[in-house]
Design a protein around this motif. Structure first.
Motif, PDB file in Angstrom:
ATOM      1  N   GLY A   1       0.826  -1.195   0.000  1.00  0.00           N
ATOM      2  CA  GLY A   1       0.000   0.000   0.000  1.00  0.00           C
ATOM      3  C   GLY A   1       0.866   1.253   0.000  1.00  0.00           C
ATOM      4  N   PRO A   2       0.241   2.395   0.241  1.00  0.00           N
ATOM      5  CA  PRO A   2       0.982   3.661   0.177  1.00  0.00           C
ATOM      6  C   PRO A   2       1.834   3.924   1.418  1.00  0.00           C
ATOM      7  N   VAL A   3       2.746   2.991   1.713  1.00  0.00           N
ATOM      8  CA  VAL A   3       3.619   3.142   2.879  1.00  0.00           C
ATOM      9  C   VAL A   3       4.666   4.210   2.561  1.00  0.00           C
ATOM     10  N   PRO A   4       4.786   5.254   3.370  1.00  0.00           N
ATOM     11  CA  PRO A   4       5.739   6.329   3.046  1.00  0.00           C
ATOM     12  C   PRO A   4       7.188   5.867   3.187  1.00  0.00           C
ATOM     13  N   LEU A   5       8.016   6.276   2.242  1.00  0.00           N
ATOM     14  CA  LEU A   5       9.447   5.983   2.325  1.00  0.00           C
ATOM     15  C   LEU A   5      10.115   7.142   3.050  1.00  0.00           C
ATOM     16  N   ASP A   6      10.074   7.084   4.362  1.00  0.00           N
ATOM     17  CA  ASP A   6      10.624   8.146   5.195  1.00  0.00           C
ATOM     18  C   ASP A   6      12.134   7.978   5.300  1.00  0.00           C
ATOM     19  N   PRO A   7      12.820   8.832   6.071  1.00  0.00           N
ATOM     20  CA  PRO A   7      14.282   8.725   6.149  1.00  0.00           C
ATOM     21  C   PRO A   7      14.784   7.346   6.544  1.00  0.00           C
ATOM     22  N   TRP A   8      14.104   6.692   7.518  1.00  0.00           N
ATOM     23  CA  TRP A   8      14.593   5.356   7.896  1.00  0.00           C
ATOM     24  C   TRP A   8      14.516   4.414   6.707  1.00  0.00           C
ATOM     25  N   ALA A   9      13.359   4.390   6.011  1.00  0.00           N
ATOM     26  CA  ALA A   9      13.170   3.450   4.907  1.00  0.00           C
ATOM     27  C   ALA A   9      14.161   3.708   3.786  1.00  0.00           C
ATOM     28  N   SER A  10      14.384   4.982   3.454  1.00  0.00           N
ATOM     29  CA  SER A  10      15.314   5.283   2.361  1.00  0.00           C
ATOM     30  C   SER A  10      16.753   4.922   2.740  1.00  0.00           C
ATOM     31  N   GLN A  11      17.135   5.170   4.000  1.00  0.00           N
ATOM     32  CA  GLN A  11      18.477   4.789   4.435  1.00  0.00           C
ATOM     33  C   GLN A  11      18.641   3.272   4.436  1.00  0.00           C
ATOM     34  N   TRP A  12      17.583   2.568   4.870  1.00  0.00           N
ATOM     35  CA  TRP A  12      17.653   1.100   4.869  1.00  0.00           C
ATOM     36  C   TRP A  12      17.797   0.588   3.439  1.00  0.00           C
ATOM     37  N   LEU A  13      17.029   1.155   2.514  1.00  0.00           N
ATOM     38  CA  LEU A  13      17.130   0.735   1.115  1.00  0.00           C
ATOM     39  C   LEU A  13      18.538   0.940   0.578  1.00  0.00           C
ATOM     40  N   THR A  14      19.100   2.099   0.854  1.00  0.00           N
ATOM     41  CA  THR A  14      20.446   2.408   0.373  1.00  0.00           C
ATOM     42  C   THR A  14      21.448   1.392   0.901  1.00  0.00           C
ATOM     43  N   ALA A  15      21.298   1.004   2.169  1.00  0.00           N
ATOM     44  CA  ALA A  15      22.254   0.081   2.787  1.00  0.00           C
ATOM     45  C   ALA A  15      22.095  -1.351   2.275  1.00  0.00           C
ATOM     46  N   HIS A  16      20.904  -1.730   1.800  1.00  0.00           N
ATOM     47  CA  HIS A  16      20.654  -3.131   1.432  1.00  0.00           C
ATOM     48  C   HIS A  16      20.418  -3.330  -0.064  1.00  0.00           C
ATOM     49  N   ILE A  17      20.644  -2.300  -0.844  1.00  0.00           N
ATOM     50  CA  ILE A  17      20.322  -2.393  -2.260  1.00  0.00           C
ATOM     51  C   ILE A  17      21.144  -3.466  -2.975  1.00  0.00           C
TER      52      ILE A  17
END
Length: 767
Positions: free
Chosen positions: A612-628
């Motif tokens: 769903g429309p889960v916001p990609l807040d700072p935590w989510a974006s940082q986590w994505l960057t670290a695990h991409i």
């Protein structure tokens, strides 16, 4: 000697407060109140010091946290028991083995009173006592004094606030719906207008308000409610009203006073082997040979329908048939179910008195001695203890008399009341789901319109062969047209009826399982949820989760293997989609962070971010960057989906958005998809020359791969003329230009041969 907890009143459904004998106690600072709240919500159960630290400070507590807990508990002891000597052991708040326990009865804590009243309301509902249900719901609602655990810090309080808010919303929604059912429309309208204002995106509340307004003759107001909600949903979420709300709108527009009744289809399909077995048993008893059958199946598997098809209308002349049904009411009457069964067999004849078990056995013996007798008890596990004892004893008569005993019920493997019956070994018949062919035939017979093949496959996957669910899904064909549409109200009600007996605690954990096990990535299949994951998101110990989910396993809602798998996907959908949208988004965001912290596979975290429309807040974006780097290998397609969302979120900081969009371009290119827009966007904004060169190479290579050689050459010539790119990238562009030349205007005609780009994969280049 006075009991320590006498006169205590602990309130958590609002600001956390405590009273003794009408005098309020000073609970102190926010974190001291947080410790008190954890202990109150675990009343009479030990909570370890480590659990308290995690509950109040989370996964990164300060070094002083353990000492602070000790100080807070010591202060709370003094507040709760002011007359206690400082060095004496406490009675109300005790400690031992590194754990603390608050000793108070459940009725002292308003949360427990609230949950108990909700259970009372369900019992009244099951008994058909709507006024009793209404009174219990009103009492439960009256306990609330604001947001639960107002201002209390810590991850545990946050999780409890979400849980209790969800329960509060379900309670007020049911209360309003009950007012509508009882015809108290003006009361319902007043209550629902307040609720709609508080929860403007909750569609069920709008549907109830529309129904109440329509029933009271205010059709135009009902349509206005629908119009406002439709506009709000489009503006806020970009969605349309659900199928259930569209159905309410259709009834209002058409002037119908109530929903059309669901079709009652007297249809029985499949079960050929089971039908043959039961009918053979009846033929045997008619010929003078007794027997016993124990038909077992989870809720909705069609046990009653099978018995009806096999026995009620297909018994030989002279064979008596008696039916009884176990239920919670009959369970309180000794021999009540057996009496019903025998009275049914005698069909109007004077029924003998059943005073004792011996008398009951003697009556059955006498009837069977006079002619073939079939006794059937449906929902056997709900029969009273005396009936179960006699039923077990009657098996001895089947060896000498024409007596056939047919019991039907849930497997109930943990019900030890049935152990004596298992010992006499009646013939077991386990009723599983209908095979796909029979399930599809049932859908086609019951649906008002034939579903498209894709929709039919989805219906079959949702029902998992359960005839009860198949019937309700068939009735809703046409109302649910798209995979993302909410489930029709009839289906929600049907599944909820099966879940109600499990209790609120079990349903809450099942809801977490549904959130963690549904396929939110578009992969097309459910994923495996584990008990440690559920422990991570609920904050409860693994052994406690196993205990709470035991009834769900026994009822066949979950499978019995080591993983948490729903037997029927529709149950997971109801648990998931039955939650208000805003709360659902918050929970998925919270679950993503919690399972990430618990070490879950990165694709499991992405699944929550895509729900769903889960916001990609700072935590989510940082986590994505670290695990991409892991994600691109393990789950490229879901990773592309979440990166596409990241690119569209303008609230991300520039550097993060640039980096994630670059990864999106790389993955799109690697998956042979068009990456021109993404790579071009990064190239135009990159300050790093290597990154700019890589992105322009992806643009050129994408054009080349799609056959647009002129566009590819234009990008290459731009890079070569600018000469800003590092030399290794310039060489790659020169190689690409050489490959393009035979296909460019002005060159001799060369037969086109599809070729692979010889320059390396950009992902491997940058590693």
């Amino acid at each position: 000697m006075a009991v320590a907890h006498e006169g205590m009143d602990l309130r958590l459904l609002g600001p956390v407060r405590a009273w003794r004998d009408g005098a309020e106690l000073a609970l102190g600072s926010a974190r001291r109140t947080a410790v008190f709240s954890v202990l109150a919500l675990h009343a009479n159960h030990a909570v370890s010091r480590e659990q308290l630290v995690a509950a109040v400070w989370g996964d990164d507590p300060p070094a002083s946290a353990t000492g602070n807990v000790y100080t807070y508990v010591s202060s709370l002891r003094q507040v709760l028991e002011p007359s206690r000597d400082r060095w004496a052991a406490g009675q109300m708040l005790t400690s031992g083995g590194g754990s603390y326990c608050l000793h108070v009865p459940g009725h002292v804590v308003d949360v427990y009173r609230f949950e108990s009243l909700r259970e009372d309301s369900r019992r009244h509902r099951a008994a058909g006592d709507r006024l009793g249900e209404l009174a219990a719901l009103e009492a439960a609602m009256g306990l609330w004094q604001g947001e639960a655990l107002t201002g209390v810090p810590g991850p545990y309080a946050e999780a409890q606030r979400l849980r209790l808010t969800e329960l509060r919303l379900a309670t007020v929604e049911r209360h309003a719906g009950l007012l509508v059912e009882l015809g108290r429309h003006e009361e319902a309208i007043a209550a629902l207008r307040t609720l709609v204002a508080a929860y403007p995106l909750q569609e069920n509340l709008h549907g109830l308000l529309m129904s109440a307004l329509h029933a009271s003759g205010r059709r135009s107001e009902a349509l206005e409610v629908h119009s406002r909600l439709r506009t709000l949903l489009r503006d806020e979420l970009g969605t349309e009203p659900s199928a259930a709300l569209r159905a309410v709108h259709t009834r209002v527009v058409g002037g119908q006073s109530s929903p059309a009744a669901a079709p009652v289809a007297d249809v029985f399909i499949g079960r050929a082997a089971e039908l043959c077995l039961l009918r053979d048993a009846v033929t045997e008893v008619a010929a003078g040979r007794g027997g016993s059958v124990w038909l077992q199946g989870t809720a909705g598997m069609g046990k009653s329908a099978l018995l009806t098809a096999a026995l009620r209308d297909a018994t030989p002349a002279g064979c008596r048939v008696g039916w009884g049904v176990g239920d919670e009411v009959a369970r309180r009457m000794p021999l009540g179910v057996l009496r019903e069964c025998i009275e049914s067999a005698l069909s109007g004849e004077e029924s003998p008195e059943l005073v004792t078990a011996e008398a009951a056995v003697a009556v059955v013996r006498r009837i069977a001695a006079s002619g073939p007798l079939v006794l059937i008890i449906d929902d056997l596990e709900l029969a009273d203890d005396a009936t179960l004892r006699v039923w077990t004893e009657l098996h001895a008569l089947t060896r000498e008399l024409p007596l056939l005993l047919v019991g039907a019920g849930a497997p109930a493997t943990d019900d030890h009341r049935l152990d004596p019956l298992r010992a006499v070994r009646p013939r077991p018949v386990l009723l599983g789901g209908l095979p796909p062919g029979d399930a599809a035939a049932l859908i086609r017979l019951l649906a008002d319109e034939l579903p498209e093949p894709r929709a039919l496959r989805r219906l079959l996957a949702d029902a998992g062969g359960n005839p009860f669910y198949l019937r309700h899904l068939a009735a809703a064909v046409g109302a649910e047209t798209e995979a993302g549409d909410p489930l029709p109200a009839e289906v929600l009600a049907a599944v909820s009826a099966h879940l109600d007996p499990l209790g609120e605690e079990t349903r809450q954990i099942l809801r977490a399982v549904a959130y963690l096990s549904a396929d939110h990535t578009g992969a097309g299949s459910d994923v495996i949820c584990t008990v440690p994951e559920v422990a991570a998101v609920t904050g409860r110990p693994i052994e406690e989760i196993d205990r709470v989910l035991a009834p769900a396993r026994a009822a066949g809602v979950l499978g019995r293997g080591p993983h948490l798998v729903f037997q029927h996907r529709i149950v997971a959908r109801v648990l998931h989609e039955g939650t208000p949208t805003a709360l659902r988004v918050m929970l998925h965001r919270s679950f993503a962070e919690k399972i990430a912290a618990a070490g879950a596979a990165p694709e499991r975290v992405v699944a929550q971010l895509l729900a769903g429309p889960v916001p990609l807040d700072p935590w989510a974006s940082q986590w994505l960057t670290a695990h991409i780097d892991e994600l691109r290998v393990r789950a490229p397609k879901p990773t592309i989906a979440v990166l596409q969302r990241a690119r569209a979120q303008y609230n991300l900081d520039h550097d993060t958005r640039l980096e994630l969009t670059a990864w999106l371009a790389r993955l799109l290119f690697r998956e042979n998809r068009n990456a021109v827009a993404e790579a071009g966007w990064v190239a135009a904004r990159a300050t790093d020359l290597t990154l700019e060169a890589e992105m322009r190479w992806i643009v050129a290579a994408t054009h080349d791969r799609s056959g647009d050689y002129a566009a590819a050459a234009e990008v290459v010539r731009f890079v070569l003329s600018a000469r800003r790119a590092p030399e290794q990238w310039l060489n790659r562009f020169r190689t690409l230009l050489a490959q393009l030349r035979p296909n460019l205007p002005g060159n001799p005609t060369v037969p086109h041969m599809r070729r692979s780009i010889t320059s390396p994969d950009p992902i491997s280049v940058i590693r």
